[in-house]
Enzyme design. Sequence first.
Site, PDB file in Angstrom:
ATOM      1  N   HIS A  54      45.555  37.521  34.308  1.00  0.00           N
ATOM      2  CA  HIS A  54      44.726  38.796  34.769  1.00  0.00           C
ATOM      3  C   HIS A  54      45.591  39.987  33.754  1.00  0.00           C
ATOM      4  O   HIS A  54      46.902  39.392  33.118  1.00  0.00           O
ATOM      5  CB  HIS A  54      45.054  39.320  36.279  1.00  0.00           C
ATOM      6  CG  HIS A  54      44.437  38.585  36.961  1.00  0.00           C
ATOM      7  ND1 HIS A  54      44.126  39.123  38.339  1.00  0.00           N
ATOM      8  CD2 HIS A  54      43.544  37.561  37.177  1.00  0.00           C
ATOM      9  CE1 HIS A  54      43.637  38.481  39.024  1.00  0.00           C
ATOM     10  NE2 HIS A  54      43.110  37.414  38.270  1.00  0.00           N
ATOM     11  N   GLU A  56      47.202  42.410  33.924  1.00  0.00           N
ATOM     12  CA  GLU A  56      48.749  42.888  34.326  1.00  0.00           C
ATOM     13  C   GLU A  56      49.767  41.824  33.745  1.00  0.00           C
ATOM     14  O   GLU A  56      50.884  42.121  33.214  1.00  0.00           O
ATOM     15  CB  GLU A  56      48.921  43.450  35.616  1.00  0.00           C
ATOM     16  CG  GLU A  56      47.947  44.589  36.026  1.00  0.00           C
ATOM     17  CD  GLU A  56      46.546  44.300  36.541  1.00  0.00           C
ATOM     18  OE1 GLU A  56      45.933  45.222  37.149  1.00  0.00           O
ATOM     19  OE2 GLU A  56      45.852  43.245  36.133  1.00  0.00           O
ATOM     20  N   CYS A  84      45.516  43.687  41.895  1.00  0.00           N
ATOM     21  CA  CYS A  84      45.185  42.787  42.814  1.00  0.00           C
ATOM     22  C   CYS A  84      46.642  42.265  43.495  1.00  0.00           C
ATOM     23  O   CYS A  84      47.455  42.689  42.750  1.00  0.00           O
ATOM     24  CB  CYS A  84      44.393  41.685  42.211  1.00  0.00           C
ATOM     25  SG  CYS A  84      45.375  40.471  41.302  1.00  0.00           S
ATOM     26  N   CYS A  87      48.655  40.469  41.048  1.00  0.00           N
ATOM     27  CA  CYS A  87      49.186  41.228  39.878  1.00  0.00           C
ATOM     28  C   CYS A  87      50.390  42.294  40.595  1.00  0.00           C
ATOM     29  O   CYS A  87      51.295  42.635  39.945  1.00  0.00           O
ATOM     30  CB  CYS A  87      48.375  42.114  39.153  1.00  0.00           C
ATOM     31  SG  CYS A  87      47.430  40.935  38.112  1.00  0.00           S
TER      32      CYS A  87
END
Length: 157
Positions: A54, A56, A84, A87
Amino acid sequence: MTREEFFMQKAIELSARGIAGNEGGPFGCVIVKGDTIVGQGNNRVTSTNDPTAHAEVVAIRDACKNLQTFQLADCEVYTSCEPCPMCMGAIYWARPKKVYFANTRLDAAAIGFDDSMIYEELGCDHALRKIPIISIGRNAALKVFEQWKNKEDKVGY
């Protein structure tokens, strides 16, 4: 444009660049220390076959590599979407001083990135989760934890 808006725009640009390059979903992130971008990333889940790639997480890894540290205490995170659960966990472990986000998790859900099941699952008993979580080998694992507890030259985090 404020400083914060400038860095958020950079995160949003990364999200657009990532989808244009077919690297993954529409998410981008920059990590800032002072007035310098020290880490950046866009979602690369599909292009790397890595469900943890992801924006991040990619940006945190980049910033930590560039700063030669495993904590980002003097840094700020600018991410194009509310993080999310995975993250958010990575962000808390990295310990930045602040997080800014643009789109909300409801905005993400509206285009097919719905994390509500994960939020619900985290509140369920292990045995009742969609993916059962089963504890085995605890006695042996506790011995290793005891070694860590007693290790005099450990680097805490």
